[in-house]
Design an enzyme around this catalytic site. Structure first.
Site, PDB file in Angstrom:
ATOM      1  N   GLU A   1       0.837  -1.207   0.000  1.00 17.37           N
ATOM      2  CA  GLU A   1       0.000   0.000   0.000  1.00 17.37           C
ATOM      3  C   GLU A   1       0.869   1.252   0.000  1.00 17.37           C
ATOM      4  O   GLU A   1       0.592   2.224  -0.697  1.00 17.37           O
ATOM      5  CB  GLU A   1      -0.906   0.023   1.249  1.00 17.37           C
TER       6      GLU A   1
ATOM      7  N   THR B   1      -6.157   7.861  -4.517  1.00 20.27           N
ATOM      8  CA  THR B   1      -6.381   7.945  -3.064  1.00 20.27           C
ATOM      9  C   THR B   1      -5.738   9.210  -2.496  1.00 20.27           C
ATOM     10  O   THR B   1      -6.325   9.909  -1.675  1.00 20.27           O
ATOM     11  CB  THR B   1      -5.782   6.700  -2.375  1.00 20.27           C
TER      12      THR B   1
END
Ligand code: HSE
Length: 298
Positions: free
Chosen positions: A127, A180
């Site tokens: 991530e 994001t």
């Protein structure tokens, strides 16, 4: 020695649990094949379905594999074939699916030395490589399955939550990309005390509803005052989809992770499918391409 795995897409936040809740969607996920090689280290042999780097020190899946090999130091390497079904920038945990899948598959190839919590820690490195923040909500949901709570980050603590028997999730993914990082930048740096109280009371209500199969309480708790008010502007027809989804019987409708995908929770498959139709009707009138998935939460 080769292993083929499925790594589910995930809905993070689930309205009131910003950065804390996640759930797995079994209807869509990445497929990956990990094959042992005599050459040590990690390589990527194939990527289908998305334009991602073949640089094994930058790709989310291979970054995770490198970290696990560095820890165990086995006498083999690994090559990864990645079939991306979860699109990057979808809000369906695309990088998390690859990162969690890599952690899970590598653990199998290494003889299962790691716990789910440790696998989540490894997957967070993917991530971080993909979006700059080692967020755990998507990766933990993909690794543990079902519904999870990231109770704390330091130290990492994951709580697996019970799922009421008839809980279904519907997601609609409009094919525009939201990074994001960009969706985090539209958030306000501070939250008022009134909103902090509202959000934590909703989160407590949702968790309580999950433990007691109380669908009405779940429904009343699916409200987000921290991210949705700022992020919804990034998503075309958000209010229409939400209103019509609720009219079709959804318990709640919100943004999946950082968007643009929207999710709805429903009691039972029939309502979940009706909600899918109400979402389809709205985007069918536009030029936006979209995918819809309906799945039992388990
Ligand atoms: N909780 C994260 C966010 C999900 O909403 O920004 C994306 O990984």
């Amino acid at each position: 020695d080769s292993i083929k795995i499925f790594a589910p897409a995930t809905v993070a936040n689930v309205s009131c649990g910003f950065d804390a809740l996640g759930l797995a969607i079994n209807a869509v996920g990445d497929e990956m094949i990990f094959t042992k090689t005599e050459t040590k280290g990690v390589s990527i042999s194939k990527i289908e379905g998305a334009e991602l780097t073949f640089d094994s020190h930058k790709n989310a899946a291979s970054v995770v594999a490198w970290a696990m090999l560095d820890k165990i130091k086995p006498d083999f390497g690994v090559t990864i074939a990645l079939y991306k079904k979860v699109k990057p920038g979808s809000g369906l945990g695309s990088s998390a699916s690859s990162s969690a899948g890599a952690a899970f598959a590598m653990n199998k190839l290494l003889g299962n030395p790691f716990s789910n919590l440790e696998l989540t820690e490894f997957a967070r490195l993917g991530e971080k490589a993909a979006c700059g923040s080692p967020i755990a909500d998507n990766v933990a949901a993909a690794i543990y399955g079902g519904f999870i709570l990231v109770k704390s980050y330091d130290p990492l603590e994951i709580v697996k939550l019970p799922v009421p028997e008839e809980l279904w999730v519907t997601v609609i993914h409009p094919q525009i990309e939201i990074k994001t990082e960009d969706a985090r930048n539209v958030l306000q740096p501070t939250v008022t005390v009134a909103n902090a109280v509202k959000q934590s009371a909703n989160l407590a209500g949702l968790i309580s509803g999950l433990y007691t199969d109380n669908y009405k309480l779940i429904s009343r708790s699916l409200e987000d005052v921290i991210a949705e008010p700022y992020r919804k502007k990034l998503i075309p027809h958000f209010d229409d989809i939400k209103n019509d989804g609720l009219k079709a019987g959804a318990l709640g409708v919100g943004i999946s992770g950082s968007g643009p995908t929207l999710f709805a929770l429903s009691k039972g498959e029939k309502i979940a499918k009706n909600v899918a139709e109400s979402m389809r009707t709205i985007y069918s009138k536009t030029t936006i391409d979209f995918n819809i998935y309906v799945s039992k939460v388990n």
